[in-house]
Every structure is written in C-alpha cells, then in structure tokens.
Design a protein around this motif. Structure first.
Motif, PDB file in Angstrom:
ATOM      1  N   LEU A   1     -43.768  17.063  -3.081  1.00 28.91           N
ATOM      2  CA  LEU A   1     -42.287  16.214  -1.727  1.00 28.91           C
ATOM      3  C   LEU A   1     -42.552  14.518  -1.789  1.00 28.91           C
ATOM      4  O   LEU A   1     -41.338  14.088  -2.312  1.00 28.91           O
ATOM      5  N   ALA A   2     -43.862  14.189  -1.967  1.00 32.73           N
ATOM      6  CA  ALA A   2     -43.648  12.991  -1.416  1.00 32.73           C
ATOM      7  C   ALA A   2     -43.617  12.276  -3.182  1.00 32.73           C
ATOM      8  O   ALA A   2     -42.907  11.063  -3.025  1.00 32.73           O
TER       9      ALA A   2
ATOM     10  N   HIS B   1     -47.564  21.365  -2.650  1.00 39.06           N
ATOM     11  CA  HIS B   1     -45.263  21.273  -1.934  1.00 39.06           C
ATOM     12  C   HIS B   1     -45.267  20.101  -1.225  1.00 39.06           C
ATOM     13  O   HIS B   1     -44.704  19.353  -2.124  1.00 39.06           O
ATOM     14  N   TYR B   2     -46.667  19.555  -0.419  1.00 34.73           N
ATOM     15  CA  TYR B   2     -46.444  18.341  -0.068  1.00 34.73           C
ATOM     16  C   TYR B   2     -46.933  16.880  -1.073  1.00 34.73           C
ATOM     17  O   TYR B   2     -46.114  16.139  -0.958  1.00 34.73           O
ATOM     18  N   LEU B   3     -47.922  16.958  -1.638  1.00 36.44           N
ATOM     19  CA  LEU B   3     -47.322  15.831  -3.168  1.00 36.44           C
ATOM     20  C   LEU B   3     -46.720  15.780  -3.367  1.00 36.44           C
ATOM     21  O   LEU B   3     -45.756  14.863  -3.955  1.00 36.44           O
TER      22      LEU B   3
ATOM     23  N   ARG C   1     -53.728  13.034   1.092  1.00 35.43           N
ATOM     24  CA  ARG C   1     -53.681  13.723   2.249  1.00 35.43           C
ATOM     25  C   ARG C   1     -53.506  14.734   2.182  1.00 35.43           C
ATOM     26  O   ARG C   1     -53.393  15.848   2.863  1.00 35.43           O
ATOM     27  N   LEU C   2     -52.142  14.968   1.034  1.00 37.43           N
ATOM     28  CA  LEU C   2     -51.606  15.554   0.919  1.00 37.43           C
ATOM     29  C   LEU C   2     -52.060  16.687  -0.570  1.00 37.43           C
ATOM     30  O   LEU C   2     -52.431  16.199  -1.890  1.00 37.43           O
ATOM     31  N   GLU C   3     -51.755  18.320  -0.495  1.00 35.58           N
ATOM     32  CA  GLU C   3     -51.812  18.944  -1.320  1.00 35.58           C
ATOM     33  C   GLU C   3     -50.620  19.752  -1.456  1.00 35.58           C
ATOM     34  O   GLU C   3     -49.856  19.968  -0.944  1.00 35.58           O
TER      35      GLU C   3
ATOM     36  N   ALA D   1     -51.603   9.581  -0.813  1.00 34.52           N
ATOM     37  CA  ALA D   1     -51.429  10.961  -1.267  1.00 34.52           C
ATOM     38  C   ALA D   1     -52.919  12.410  -1.582  1.00 34.52           C
ATOM     39  O   ALA D   1     -52.728  12.973  -1.168  1.00 34.52           O
TER      40      ALA D   1
ATOM     41  N   GLN E   1     -53.118  17.940 -10.144  1.00 35.34           N
ATOM     42  CA  GLN E   1     -52.387  17.048  -8.694  1.00 35.34           C
ATOM     43  C   GLN E   1     -50.593  17.840  -9.365  1.00 35.34           C
ATOM     44  O   GLN E   1     -50.647  17.311 -10.775  1.00 35.34           O
TER      45      GLN E   1
END
Length: 349
Positions: free
Chosen positions: A132-133, A128-130, A124-126, A122, A73
């Motif tokens: 960014l969060a 570059h989305y994670l 739900r995010l993988e 988080a 992650q």
C-alpha cells in the motif's frame, strides 16, 4: 541455515556449462545482429526499437525481482523509480547537455539513494502494508512531475523531447540499431552484476531474509540494513531502465509513468518467474508484447467472435494472465524448467 545453504553457488556441471556456452552464443548472435543486417531493411528500425524496449523492461523486471523474488518485499510502486530515472536522464540531456550515456550512472545513484531512503521507513511495514505504501508512491510521483514549481525542469504535462544519439566512430548502423546494441550491453552488465550479487554472501543473506526473517536475524544478519539496501539496489535497476527508456523513446511526460506501469512491471516479474534471472528476460518480453499488441489482438479476436465492444479492451491480457497463473504458477521460466525436468533423459536410469 537451510536457506543460505540452498542459495550457495552450484558446483561444476557439464549441463550447466553447456547452458552457459549456449547463452554466450545467443548473446554474441544478438550483438552481431545489427552488423549482419546493416541498413538493408531486412529487419526494420521499428523492430530494433521494439527489441530495445523489451530489453529495457527486462532490466526493470529484474530490479523488481531482486526485491520481491529474492528478498521477499512487495512493491506496487516501481514505476515511480522508472519515472525518476527517465526524468533524470531527460533533464540532464535537455537542459545541461550531458552525454546520454553519462546520465545512466547519475540516474542509478539518484534512484539508489531515493530507494534506500524510502526503504528505511518502509522497514516497519510488511506484506500488504508495504504494498500500500509503494502504491501511494506510484500514484504520487506522476502528479508531482506536473507540479507547477517543477515545470522549469520537467516542462509539466508537455513533457521533454529528446534526440536519439547517433552511432559513434562512423559505425554503419542506424540510430535504432545502435541503441539496441548499447542497451544490450547495459543489460548484460546489469544481469551479470545481479548474478554475482545473488551468488555472494550478501545474496545468500537476501534469500535467507526472504525465507524466514526471524531466523535470519538470529543468525546475525542485519535484516533492516539488508532490506533497505536491496530496496535501493532494486530502485537503481529500475531507474537505469527508465533512463534508457527516455533515451530510446526520445520523449518523457508524466502520463507515461502512471500506476499501470508499476502493475506491468510486477506482472512481468510474476509471469516471467519470480526469483529467476531468465524469468526477468521473459517478463520484459511479455510486458512489451502486451503493451504493443494485446489491445490490437483483442479487437481482432473480438470482431471475429462478435464480442461486445465494452468487453474488448485488454480482454486478451486478462485471459492470458488467468491461464498462465493456473498453468504455470511458478511463471513461464518455472514452467519451462519443470517441463525440461520431465522430458530430459533420466541420468543413471
């Protein structure tokens, strides 16, 4: 199955035993150093302060390494957990007169809970989305610490001043020497816990999720629970590092935990060696060395070669990163391991 099998504990190996004995010897020497030096001034208190900060950053880098290197992650916001740990310790010491060392488990528990709760959505995010969060988390937390309704606790932009604990039992050590020794003990415990975790069944599940999430799920691993838990454990490590930093540095303020801190921890993990426990130590040394000396060294080199003023700040830092990434893409620990593999005598040959 390959991922889990490859992460299984190693069998007994004389070379591995020799390395373990060497590591124990180094730790004993490091622990004895304040007593050998005493208050003679042979090694200054400032040097012990720098050594303590290196160890603190090594713990923080280890925490991020558990998440990124061993679980796959990505986080650009672990400086936020560093800040939470630091402010937890500072507020408890300053306003509630809690013993400095009792603040460490409290900061650890709080950061674990926050990290776990942040890790749940988080999931739900993988990729570059994670990233960014977590980037948003790193940006938000220092600003939240300045929020006027929290000023009774955080003291706003003025920060909180602390007093470093004195050595107990009349030990013939300065405060900085005692803090170095205490931080070293905490770090050894944290690294020992990480090693045991990685060599356990949950640790093998972590690496299986990193290598192939879907395959790990088909083998019955609860990937969602593991990811959220590892996020919490990672935050716990970084929070303890933040609490130690507050006690050592005797001061916390929102500007001490800006986004650059999250980047520094990530850079330390990459430079030291992702998915490497020794790499976390190297990364901690790199983070502190760069923070303390990179700008000054860049200015000296720039003056020597007449580099324009606008190119001076952190030029050496950037160039060092570029060289390391190209020469040692697996980090310094990985590069040293490859070098050792090439130069060691061939067995049975």
């Amino acid at each position: 199955m390959t991922a889990i099998t490859s992460a299984a504990p190693m069998t007994d190996d004389p070379r591995r035993s020799l390395g373990s004995y060497a590591m124990i010897g180094l730790l004993v020497l490091a622990a004895a150093l304040p007593f050998l030096v005493g208050k003679s001034g042979w090694i200054s208190n400032f040097t012990f302060l720098q050594l303590s900060l290196m160890i603190v950053y090594a713990i923080a880098v280890l925490g991020l390494n558990l998440l990124t290197g061993f679980n796959g992650q990505i986080s650009l916001g672990h400086g936020a957990f560093f800040a939470v740990g630091a402010y937890t310790a500072a507020i408890l010491i300053d306003q509630y007169s809690v013993n400095a060392w009792l603040t460490l488990p409290i900061a650890a528990i709080l950061c674990f809970v926050i990290g776990y709760l942040f890790g749940l959505p988080a999931l739900r995010l993988e990729g570059h989305y994670l990233a960014l969060a977590t980037f948003g988390l790193a940006i938000a937390v220092p600003q939240m610490l300045k929020y006027r309704h929290l000023e009774p606790f955080t003291n706003g932009v003025m920060g909180i001043n602390l007093i470093k604990p004195d050595p107990p039992f009349g030990l013939p050590l300065s405060s900085d020497q005692w803090m170095y020794l205490a931080v070293l003990v905490v770090a050894v415990f944290m690294f020992w816990m990480a090693r045991n975790l990685l060599n356990s069944r949950p640790g093998r599940a972590m690496t299986a999720i990193r290598d192939h999430t879907m395959a790990a799920g088909t083998m019955g691993i609860d990937t969602s629970r593991y990811k959220a838990t590892v996020f919490g454990i990672s935050a716990l490590y970084v929070g303890v590092a933040g609490a130690l930093h507050a006690i050592i540095f005797e001061f916390v303020s929102p500007d001490s935990f800006r986004f650059e801190l999250s980047i520094a921890i990530l850079v330390g993990a990459v430079v030291g060696g992702v998915a490497s426990l020794p790499g976390a130590v190297i990364g901690g040394i790199f983070v502190q060395f760069i923070e303390k000396y990179a700008d000054a060294m860049t200015k000296k080199i720039s003056q020597a070669i007449h580099l324009p003023l606008e190119l001076q700040p952190w030029t050496l830092y950037g160039l060092t990163l570029i060289v390391l990434i190209y020469v040692m893409p697996g980090g310094i620990a990985g590069g040293l391991a490859m070098l050792w593999a090439k130069i060691k005598p061939r067995q049975g040959g």
